[in-house]
Design an enzyme around this catalytic site. Structure first.
Site, short mmCIF file in Angstrom:
data_model
loop_
_atom_site.label_atom_id
_atom_site.label_comp_id
_atom_site.label_asym_id
_atom_site.label_seq_id
_atom_site.Cartn_x
_atom_site.Cartn_y
_atom_site.Cartn_z
N GLY A 42 -30.80 22.36 25.47
CA GLY A 42 -32.07 22.64 24.81
C GLY A 42 -31.76 23.49 23.59
O GLY A 42 -30.99 24.46 23.67
N ASP A 93 -34.87 19.35 17.98
CA ASP A 93 -33.55 19.98 17.80
C ASP A 93 -33.29 20.37 16.35
O ASP A 93 -32.53 21.30 16.09
CB ASP A 93 -32.45 19.04 18.30
CG ASP A 93 -32.41 19.08 19.82
OD1 ASP A 93 -33.27 18.45 20.45
OD2 ASP A 93 -31.54 19.79 20.36
#
Ligand code: MRU
Length: 345
Positions: free
Chosen positions: A55, A235
């Site tokens: 993550g 991201d």
């Protein structure tokens, strides 16, 4: 108002300097809760590379503590930090947060009188700021989630992927905390099943109702009017609003557009890369073909058959209804709006 259980946290630092980084090993979730002891830079790089910690915001935080691990062992601070930052930067290429955090750590190391303790303070600050950004972003995003909404999400953009609380899931948690009832559809997220293993786990722990979908079911769920909105994490977001997120996100965005369903992105400022003009410039990680050719550790495709395994894809800004950040909301993102949001023009 509804109280939620304490948010799950993917990592913690123990002690002062020298200290230890403990990472909740996400490769083993949901069946085992095991913490990984991380005491040196190579172990930290390996934990990031193999997705023990994953993550975008969480790998930035892990990398910041990774720099502390390098600094507390090295005799000379600046070369130790530079070496640690170089190795950590090579662990995964796509998430901007990783490079953002390393830049912050290198800047502190370059200041007069820098110490390993000062680096630890900075890593702790990066961790705490991320927790706070998730809360703020959650409040902004929750306003777009109606009572009784059915929300689709892809991959895991929850507490496990951040300092705590989450980005996309943070919006859902904030909506639930404000008294709304929300039901989540979680894409399983092949090949590594972050949706099935992690999002479903987190939501179940939090008491938020969740229904799992195989990735190829999202279109039919939309056609049958089961989905009111989509919210995902990111991201890396370019200055025109194009963004990279887990492979499969682009397909979900196109499907949402076809069905007239709003598609939202939740991400902190540390995910934005204002130097990149558009999504074609984002470096996309490619992982081992074995992850596609196998399932749950067992080979499913015939031996000798190759596979392409991009870990992320790029969704053009035109599919994005709005981006939620800790600063507020960017509706119908464009370069002018993204730059204005960050006071960059
Ligand atoms: O490969 P992963 O599991 O690190 O991919 C994670 C994602 O794609 C998340 O959606 C993204 O990092 C946002 S996390 C708040």
């Amino acid at each position: 108002m509804r109280a939620m259980p304490a948010p799950i946290e993917p990592l913690r630092w123990e002690g002062a300097v020298p200290g230890t980084l403990w990472i909740l090993d996400q490769r083993k979730l949901p069946h085992e809760r095991v913490e990984l002891r991380v005491e040196d830079v190579p172990t930290c790089c390996e934990a990031i590379r193999t997705l023990a910690v994953r993550g975008a915001p969480a790998i930035g935080i892990a990398a910041a503590f990774g720099v502390v691990l390098g600094a507390q062992r090295g005799r000379d601070l600046v070369p130790a930090v530079e070496a640690a930052a170089r190795d950590l930067a090579a662990s995964r290429p796509t998430a901007k947060n990783l490079f953002w955090a390393l830049e912050r750590m290198k800047k502190v190391a370059s200041e007069r009188g820098a110490t390993a303790q000062r680096l630890l303070d900075e890593a702790r600050a990066i961790h705490e700021e991320d927790r706070q950004m998730c809360r703020a972003m959650g409040r902004h995003g929750a306003a777009y989630i109606a009572d009784g909404a059915n929300v689709l999400t892809h991959c895991n953009a929850g507490g496990l992927a951040t300092g705590a609380y989450g980005t996309a899931l943070g919006c859902i948690y904030a909506a639930v905390e404000s008294g709304k009832s929300v039901h989540v559809y979680a894409d399983e997220t092949r090949p590594l099943l972050q949706g099935a293993r992690l999002t479903a786990f987190e939501l179940k722990e939090s008491g938020v109702p969740v229904t799992l979908l195989a990735d190829n079911m999202a279109g039919f769920a939309m056609q049958r009017r089961k989905i009111d909105l989509v919210v995902v994490g990111a991201d890396r977001i370019c200055r025109n609003g194009d963004f990279a997120n887990k492979i499969g996100t682009y397909s979900v965005a196109v499907l949402a557009r076809e069905h007239g369903i709003p598609f939202y992105v939740a991400a902190p400022g540390s995910t934005f890369d204002l130097e990149l003009a558009s999504g074609s410039q984002i470096p996309i990680e490619e992982r081992s073909p074995d992850e596609v050719g196998s399932h749950a550790g067992k080979r499913v495709a015939p031996h000798g058959v190759g596979a392409w395994n991009p870990a992320f894809d790029v969704t053009p800004a035109r599919y994005v209804t709005a981006i939620f950040t800790e600063r507020g909301v960017i509706e119908a993102p464009s370069e002018a709006k993204v730059l204005a949001h960050f006071g960059a023009r």
